[in-house]
Motif scaffolding. Structure first.
Motif, PDB file in Angstrom:
ATOM      1  N   ASP A  76       0.807  -1.156  -0.053  1.00 27.03           N
ATOM      2  CA  ASP A  76       0.044   0.122  -0.098  1.00 27.03           C
ATOM      3  C   ASP A  76       0.841   1.358   0.139  1.00 27.03           C
ATOM      4  OD1 ASP A  76      -2.391  -1.371   0.036  1.00 27.03           O
ATOM      5  OD2 ASP A  76      -2.549  -1.613   2.027  1.00 27.03           O
ATOM      6  N   GLY A  77       1.982   1.066  -0.825  1.00 23.26           N
ATOM      7  CA  GLY A  77       2.849   2.276  -0.796  1.00 23.26           C
ATOM      8  C   GLY A  77       3.910   2.531   0.486  1.00 23.26           C
ATOM      9  N   CYS A  78       3.754   1.762   1.153  1.00 29.38           N
ATOM     10  CA  CYS A  78       4.330   1.856   2.457  1.00 29.38           C
ATOM     11  C   CYS A  78       5.746   0.906   2.422  1.00 29.38           C
ATOM     12  CB  CYS A  78       3.872   1.587   3.661  1.00 29.38           C
ATOM     13  SG  CYS A  78       5.006   1.532   5.261  1.00 29.38           S
ATOM     14  N   PRO A  79       7.117   1.181   2.217  1.00 29.00           N
ATOM     15  CA  PRO A  79       8.277   0.465   2.199  1.00 29.00           C
ATOM     16  C   PRO A  79       8.307  -0.435   3.559  1.00 29.00           C
ATOM     17  CG  PRO A  79       8.699   2.761   1.815  1.00 29.00           C
ATOM     18  CD  PRO A  79       7.355   2.703   2.395  1.00 29.00           C
ATOM     19  N   CYS A  80       8.758  -1.695   3.022  1.00 29.71           N
ATOM     20  CA  CYS A  80       8.980  -2.778   4.051  1.00 29.71           C
ATOM     21  C   CYS A  80      10.062  -3.343   3.843  1.00 29.71           C
ATOM     22  CB  CYS A  80       7.581  -3.792   4.365  1.00 29.71           C
ATOM     23  SG  CYS A  80       5.921  -2.808   4.255  1.00 29.71           S
ATOM     24  N   GLY A  81      10.565  -4.436   5.129  1.00 29.90           N
ATOM     25  CA  GLY A  81      11.555  -5.041   4.772  1.00 29.90           C
ATOM     26  C   GLY A  81      13.060  -4.578   5.231  1.00 29.90           C
ATOM     27  N   PRO A  82      13.958  -5.224   4.892  1.00 31.30           N
ATOM     28  CA  PRO A  82      14.205  -6.243   4.239  1.00 31.30           C
ATOM     29  C   PRO A  82      13.731  -7.809   4.998  1.00 31.30           C
ATOM     30  CG  PRO A  82      16.396  -5.721   4.780  1.00 31.30           C
ATOM     31  CD  PRO A  82      15.314  -4.650   5.374  1.00 31.30           C
ATOM     32  N   VAL A  83      13.348  -8.653   4.116  1.00 30.49           N
ATOM     33  CA  VAL A  83      12.838  -9.913   4.735  1.00 30.49           C
ATOM     34  C   VAL A  83      13.437 -11.030   3.591  1.00 30.49           C
ATOM     35  CG1 VAL A  83      10.653  -8.893   5.694  1.00 30.49           C
ATOM     36  CG2 VAL A  83      10.660 -10.023   3.442  1.00 30.49           C
ATOM     37  N   HIS A  84      13.523 -12.200   4.304  1.00 32.73           N
ATOM     38  CA  HIS A  84      13.923 -13.491   3.476  1.00 32.73           C
ATOM     39  C   HIS A  84      12.809 -14.018   2.759  1.00 32.73           C
ATOM     40  CE1 HIS A  84      18.343 -12.840   4.471  1.00 32.73           C
ATOM     41  NE2 HIS A  84      17.822 -12.402   5.781  1.00 32.73           N
ATOM     42  N   SER A  85      11.594 -14.118   3.537  1.00 36.02           N
ATOM     43  CA  SER A  85      10.654 -14.799   2.870  1.00 36.02           C
ATOM     44  C   SER A  85       9.327 -14.154   3.361  1.00 36.02           C
ATOM     45  CB  SER A  85      10.601 -16.327   3.538  1.00 36.02           C
ATOM     46  OG  SER A  85       9.373 -16.626   2.972  1.00 36.02           O
ATOM     47  N   ARG A  86       8.384 -14.138   2.630  1.00 39.69           N
ATOM     48  CA  ARG A  86       6.948 -13.483   2.715  1.00 39.69           C
ATOM     49  C   ARG A  86       5.957 -14.183   1.924  1.00 39.69           C
ATOM     50  NH1 ARG A  86       6.790  -9.216   6.425  1.00 39.69           N
ATOM     51  NH2 ARG A  86       6.963 -11.504   7.382  1.00 39.69           N
ATOM     52  N   THR A  87       4.636 -14.490   2.755  1.00 38.89           N
ATOM     53  CA  THR A  87       3.580 -15.004   2.114  1.00 38.89           C
ATOM     54  C   THR A  87       2.269 -14.470   2.305  1.00 38.89           C
ATOM     55  OG1 THR A  87       4.494 -17.427   2.409  1.00 38.89           O
ATOM     56  CG2 THR A  87       2.310 -17.184   1.882  1.00 38.89           C
ATOM     57  N   TRP A  88       1.681 -13.936   1.402  1.00 41.22           N
ATOM     58  CA  TRP A  88       0.536 -13.268   1.250  1.00 41.22           C
ATOM     59  C   TRP A  88      -0.735 -14.362   0.762  1.00 41.22           C
ATOM     60  CZ3 TRP A  88       4.757 -10.863  -0.946  1.00 41.22           C
ATOM     61  CH2 TRP A  88       5.546  -9.727  -0.112  1.00 41.22           C
ATOM     62  N   THR A  89      -1.720 -14.203   1.482  1.00 47.57           N
ATOM     63  CA  THR A  89      -2.928 -14.766   1.297  1.00 47.57           C
ATOM     64  C   THR A  89      -4.134 -14.045   1.247  1.00 47.57           C
ATOM     65  OG1 THR A  89      -1.983 -16.667   2.622  1.00 47.57           O
ATOM     66  CG2 THR A  89      -4.458 -16.986   2.137  1.00 47.57           C
ATOM     67  N   VAL A  90      -5.011 -14.402   0.390  1.00 41.94           N
ATOM     68  CA  VAL A  90      -6.400 -13.487   0.184  1.00 41.94           C
ATOM     69  C   VAL A  90      -7.136 -14.044   1.354  1.00 41.94           C
ATOM     70  CG1 VAL A  90      -8.182 -12.874  -1.358  1.00 41.94           C
ATOM     71  CG2 VAL A  90      -5.759 -13.068  -2.288  1.00 41.94           C
ATOM     72  N   GLN A  91      -7.780 -13.076   1.927  1.00 38.92           N
ATOM     73  CA  GLN A  91      -9.026 -13.554   2.870  1.00 38.92           C
ATOM     74  C   GLN A  91     -10.095 -12.589   2.275  1.00 38.92           C
ATOM     75  OE1 GLN A  91      -8.542 -12.686   7.283  1.00 38.92           O
ATOM     76  NE2 GLN A  91      -6.528 -14.399   7.328  1.00 38.92           N
ATOM     77  N   ALA A  92     -11.089 -13.360   1.793  1.00 42.98           N
ATOM     78  CA  ALA A  92     -12.259 -12.855   0.914  1.00 42.98           C
ATOM     79  C   ALA A  92     -13.180 -12.240   2.092  1.00 42.98           C
ATOM     80  CB  ALA A  92     -12.745 -14.043   0.230  1.00 42.98           C
ATOM     81  N   GLY A  93     -13.771 -11.107   1.818  1.00 36.72           N
ATOM     82  CA  GLY A  93     -14.493 -10.290   2.600  1.00 36.72           C
ATOM     83  C   GLY A  93     -14.212  -9.933   4.040  1.00 36.72           C
ATOM     84  N   ALA A  94     -12.940  -9.722   4.164  1.00 38.65           N
ATOM     85  CA  ALA A  94     -12.432  -9.852   5.597  1.00 38.65           C
ATOM     86  C   ALA A  94     -12.711  -8.675   6.399  1.00 38.65           C
ATOM     87  CB  ALA A  94     -10.906 -10.004   5.558  1.00 38.65           C
ATOM     88  N   TRP A  95     -13.168  -7.490   5.503  1.00 41.38           N
ATOM     89  CA  TRP A  95     -13.498  -6.406   6.095  1.00 41.38           C
ATOM     90  C   TRP A  95     -14.630  -5.453   5.442  1.00 41.38           C
ATOM     91  CZ3 TRP A  95     -11.939  -1.155   4.553  1.00 41.38           C
ATOM     92  CH2 TRP A  95     -11.307  -1.066   3.419  1.00 41.38           C
ATOM     93  N   SER A  96     -15.266  -4.651   6.248  1.00 37.09           N
ATOM     94  CA  SER A  96     -16.142  -3.802   5.526  1.00 37.09           C
ATOM     95  C   SER A  96     -16.095  -2.323   5.730  1.00 37.09           C
ATOM     96  CB  SER A  96     -17.685  -3.992   6.172  1.00 37.09           C
ATOM     97  OG  SER A  96     -18.164  -5.325   6.115  1.00 37.09           O
ATOM     98  N   LEU A  97     -16.240  -1.550   4.546  1.00 36.65           N
ATOM     99  CA  LEU A  97     -16.386  -0.243   4.450  1.00 36.65           C
ATOM    100  C   LEU A  97     -17.596   0.574   4.105  1.00 36.65           C
ATOM    101  CD1 LEU A  97     -14.157   2.316   4.303  1.00 36.65           C
ATOM    102  CD2 LEU A  97     -14.055   1.766   1.853  1.00 36.65           C
ATOM    103  N   LEU A  98     -17.635   1.687   4.785  1.00 41.78           N
ATOM    104  CA  LEU A  98     -18.872   2.554   4.624  1.00 41.78           C
ATOM    105  C   LEU A  98     -18.782   3.123   3.273  1.00 41.78           C
ATOM    106  CD1 LEU A  98     -19.616   3.586   8.278  1.00 41.78           C
ATOM    107  CD2 LEU A  98     -21.001   2.105   6.855  1.00 41.78           C
TER     108      LEU A  98
END
Length: 275
Positions: free
Chosen positions: A248-270
Motif C-alpha cells: 500500500d505504498g509503504c516501504p517494508c523489509g528487508p525480509v528473507h521470505s513473505r507469504t500473502w494470502t487472500v482473505q475474502a470479505g475480511a473487512w467492511s467499508l462504509l
C-alpha cells in the motif's frame, strides 16, 4: 494532547447513526487542516463523536481496544486506514463492524480509498460514513499478521518512496524497514498457489500484486527480461536473500521470505448508498 474528545456528545436516537470514534491522521492535519476540520464538523453534526489524535501505535491500539460501541472512522490517508485495519486485525475485531474513512492527503496518498469507492470530497465522504451502507472487501494477510488493502510491489532497483504519514512511519518501524536506498535484489523465488513462477537463478524486474474488488484472488504481474506473466492466485510466496517491498505504498523489509494470502470479505467499508 494527543486524545481530543469532543466537548459535547450528541445523544444518538434509536435507529440513528452509530456513535463514532474519529481518528485523525497527524499528517492529514498538516497537509490539509481545513478538510480535516470540515470532515470532523460534518461527522459531529450527524453522530455522537469522540475525536482522537493518536500519536503512537500503542495509543491507537488502546483507543480501538476501548472504543466500546463506537465505530472507527479515519480522517487521513490510505496508510492511516491501513494502520487502523492492522490494529483491528491484531485484536481479532476486523470483521466485527464496518469502518469509515474520509480521505485527506495528496492524490497519491488516498488512491486506494478512492478506488474502493469513497468520495474524494470531505463533506460527501463524511456523509457516507453517517448515512451510507457497508460493503465487504478482500484483504491480503501475510504470515506475520500484516494486512494489505490495495497491493504489493517488488521492484528490485530504485529508491524507496518517502513515507506519507506518521502512522505509516510507525507501521514501517514495526515491519523492520531499513532506511535508505534499496540494494539490487534481482534473484527471487516466487510461487503462486504452489506453482513456481521464478527461481533464484531467474532475474526479476518487477512483481506487482493488486487486489481487485470482490474477486477472492489477487492479480499478479511478473516481469522478467524478455517476458511478462499475468495470472490470478489466492496465495503468493516470495523468498530471496533479503528483499524489500512496498505494501500500500509503504516501504517494508528487508525480509528473507513473505507469504500473502487472500482473505475474502475480511473487512467492511462504509460507502455512499446507490442512487
Amino acid at each position: 494532547m494527543s486524545s481530543l474528545s469532543t466537548p459535547e456528545s450528541r445523544a444518538v436516537s434509536p435507529g440513528g447513526p452509530d456513535p463514532l470514534l474519529v481518528l485523525l491522521d497527524p499528517a492529514a492535519r498538516q497537509a490539509d487542516g481545513e478538510s480535516v476540520r470540515i470532515a470532523r464538523d460534518v461527522l459531529r453534526g450527524g453522530a455522537d463523536c469522540k475525536v482522537a489524535l493518536p500519536e503512537t501505535g500503542a495509543e491507537l491500539d488502546r483507543l480501538l481496544a476501548h472504543r466500546g460501541r463506537r465505530r472507527p472512522v479515519v480522517i487521513g490517508s490510505d496508510q492511516a486506514l491501513q494502520r487502523v485495519l492492522q490494529s483491528l486485525h491484531r485484536q481479532r475485531e476486523l470483521g466485527a463492524e464496518a469502518v469509515g474513512v474520509v480521505p485527506v492527503g495528496r492524490p497519491g496518498a488516498v488512491g486506494v480509498a478512492r478506488a474502493l469507492g469513497v468520495p474524494g470530497e470531505p463533506v460527501a465522504a463524511a456523509r457516507a460514513v453517517i448515512r451510507g451502507g457497508a460493503r465487504k472487501f478482500d484483504l491480503l494477510v501475510d504470515e506475520a499478521g500484516g494486512v494489505v488493502l490495495g497491493g504489493v510491489r517488488i521492484q528490485p532497483r530504485g529508491r524507496r518512496a518517502p513515507l506519507r504519514s506518521l502512522w505509516a512511519k510507525l507501521a514501517a518501524a514495526e515491519r523492520g524497514r531499513a532506511p535508505g536506498r534499496d540494494e539490487e535484489r534481482t534473484r527471487l523465488r516466487i510461487e503462486a498457489d504452489g506453482r513456481l513462477l521464478a527461481d533464484l537463478h531467474h532475474s526479476v524486474r518487477l512483481l506487482q500484486v493488486n487486489l481487485p474488488a470482490d474477486a477472492g484472488v489477487m492479480e499478479l504481474v511478473l516481469r522478467r527480461p524478455g517476458t511478462a506473466h499475468r495470472l490470478r492466485a489466492a496465495s503468493l510466496t516470495v523468498a530471496g536473500p533479503g528483499f524489500g517491498y512496498e505494501a500500500d505504498g509503504c516501504p517494508c523489509g528487508p525480509v528473507h521470505s513473505r507469504t500473502w494470502t487472500v482473505q475474502a470479505g475480511a473487512w467492511s467499508l462504509l460507502l455512499p448508498n446507490a442512487a
